[in-house]
Design a protein around this motif. Structure first.
Motif, short mmCIF file in Angstrom:
data_model
loop_
_atom_site.label_atom_id
_atom_site.label_comp_id
_atom_site.label_asym_id
_atom_site.label_seq_id
_atom_site.Cartn_x
_atom_site.Cartn_y
_atom_site.Cartn_z
N ARG A 184 -13.99 36.22 1.33
CA ARG A 184 -13.12 35.09 1.70
C ARG A 184 -13.85 33.78 1.90
O ARG A 184 -13.24 32.78 2.22
CB ARG A 184 -12.35 35.44 2.96
N GLY A 185 -15.17 33.75 1.72
CA GLY A 185 -15.94 32.55 2.00
C GLY A 185 -15.59 31.37 1.12
O GLY A 185 -15.34 30.26 1.60
N VAL A 195 -15.34 18.08 11.63
CA VAL A 195 -16.78 18.34 11.56
C VAL A 195 -17.00 19.85 11.52
O VAL A 195 -17.80 20.36 10.72
CB VAL A 195 -17.53 17.70 12.75
N THR A 196 -16.28 20.58 12.34
CA THR A 196 -16.39 22.04 12.36
C THR A 196 -15.98 22.64 11.02
O THR A 196 -16.64 23.55 10.51
CB THR A 196 -15.54 22.63 13.50
N ARG A 197 -14.92 22.13 10.43
CA ARG A 197 -14.48 22.60 9.11
C ARG A 197 -15.57 22.36 8.06
O ARG A 197 -15.87 23.23 7.24
CB ARG A 197 -13.19 21.89 8.69
N ILE A 198 -16.14 21.18 8.07
CA ILE A 198 -17.19 20.83 7.10
C ILE A 198 -18.40 21.73 7.28
O ILE A 198 -18.93 22.29 6.31
CB ILE A 198 -17.56 19.33 7.23
N VAL A 199 -18.85 21.89 8.51
CA VAL A 199 -20.03 22.72 8.78
C VAL A 199 -19.76 24.18 8.42
O VAL A 199 -20.63 24.87 7.89
CB VAL A 199 -20.49 22.56 10.25
N THR A 200 -18.55 24.66 8.67
CA THR A 200 -18.19 26.03 8.30
C THR A 200 -18.28 26.20 6.78
O THR A 200 -18.84 27.18 6.28
CB THR A 200 -16.78 26.39 8.80
N GLY A 201 -17.74 25.23 6.03
CA GLY A 201 -17.81 25.28 4.57
C GLY A 201 -19.25 25.25 4.07
O GLY A 201 -19.63 26.02 3.18
N VAL A 202 -20.06 24.40 4.67
CA VAL A 202 -21.48 24.32 4.29
C VAL A 202 -22.16 25.65 4.56
O VAL A 202 -22.93 26.15 3.73
CB VAL A 202 -22.18 23.16 5.04
N GLN A 218 -12.85 31.04 -0.90
CA GLN A 218 -11.43 30.72 -0.72
C GLN A 218 -11.20 30.01 0.61
O GLN A 218 -10.45 29.05 0.69
CB GLN A 218 -10.58 31.99 -0.79
N GLY A 219 -11.86 30.48 1.66
CA GLY A 219 -11.72 29.85 2.96
C GLY A 219 -12.22 28.42 2.96
O GLY A 219 -11.60 27.53 3.54
N THR A 220 -13.35 28.20 2.29
CA THR A 220 -13.90 26.85 2.20
C THR A 220 -12.93 25.94 1.45
O THR A 220 -12.71 24.80 1.86
CB THR A 220 -15.27 26.87 1.51
N LYS A 221 -12.34 26.43 0.39
CA LYS A 221 -11.37 25.63 -0.37
C LYS A 221 -10.22 25.19 0.54
O LYS A 221 -9.79 24.04 0.48
CB LYS A 221 -10.83 26.43 -1.55
N LYS A 222 -9.77 26.07 1.40
CA LYS A 222 -8.66 25.75 2.30
C LYS A 222 -9.06 24.73 3.37
O LYS A 222 -8.22 23.97 3.85
CB LYS A 222 -8.14 27.02 2.98
#
Length: 148
Positions: free
Chosen positions: A118-119, A52-59, A121-125
Motif C-alpha cells: 500500500r506504500g 508536512v506529515t503527509r509529505i514526509v510519510t510519502g518521502v 498507492q497510499g502516497t498517491k492519495k
C-alpha cells in the motif's frame, strides 16, 4: 495512463522553480536524511503540520521502496510556484528492476516484498499530483506534487 506505463495526474500546470536539491539514497541513513530535508523544505514553504506529515510519510514510503528494491536512487525536490500557489515537487528516480505490475501497485493488489503493498498507492492519495513510469530497462521514476 501514459504510453510508457506512467500514471499522470495534475502535471499540466507550468511551474516556476524557486529552489531545489537532491538526496542520494543508498542506505537507511539516507532515508532519514531525505525525510529531514523534505520536512525542512515543506515547513519553509509554509505547509500545515498535517500536510508536512503527509509529505514526509510519502518521502519515507518512496525512499524506502527505492532502497529496498533498487538499492540506489535519487530523491530530487523542488519548491515550485504556479501563479499564487506554492508547493513542493519530489522526484524519486532509480535504475532498479522496475515494477512489473504498476496497475496492481496503484490498486494496492501487488507487493514484491510480501507486505501489504500500500506504500505507493497510499502516497498517491496523500499528494495532489502523482506520476509513475517504470520498466526493466530504465527502472522507476515517481514524481509527486503537493500544493499549500
Amino acid at each position: 495512463m501514459s504510453e510508457d506505463g506512467g500514471q499522470t495526474d495534475a502535471f499540466e500546470t507550468a511551474v516556476t522553480v524557486l529552489q531545489s536539491g537532491t538526496v542520494r539514497v543508498r542506505s537507511e541513513d539516507d532515508i532519514l536524511l531525505a525525510r529531514q530535508e523534505a520536512r525542512a523544505v515543506a515547513e519553509e514553504i509554509g505547509f500545515s503540520t498535517t500536510d508536512v506529515t503527509r509529505i514526509v510519510t510519502g518521502v519515507s514510503e518512496l525512499t524506502r521502496n527505492m532502497h529496498l528494491y533498487a538499492e540506489d536512487g535519487i530523491m530530487k525536490w523542488r519548491e515550485i510556484e504556479a501563479g499564487t500557489d506554492r508547493g513542493i515537487e519530489l522526484v524519486f528516480d532509480d535504475d532498479g528492476p522496475g515494477i512489473d505490475d504498476v496497475e496492481g501497485v496503484l490498486r494496492a493488489e501487488h507487493s514484491t516484498s510480501g507486505g501489504m503493498g500500500r506504500g505507493v498507492q497510499g502516497t498517491k492519495k496523500l499528494m495532489d499530483g502523482f506520476d509513475i513510469t517504470s520498466n526493466p530497462e530504465d527502472g522507476t521514476t515517481i514524481t509527486v506534487r503537493k500544493w499549500t
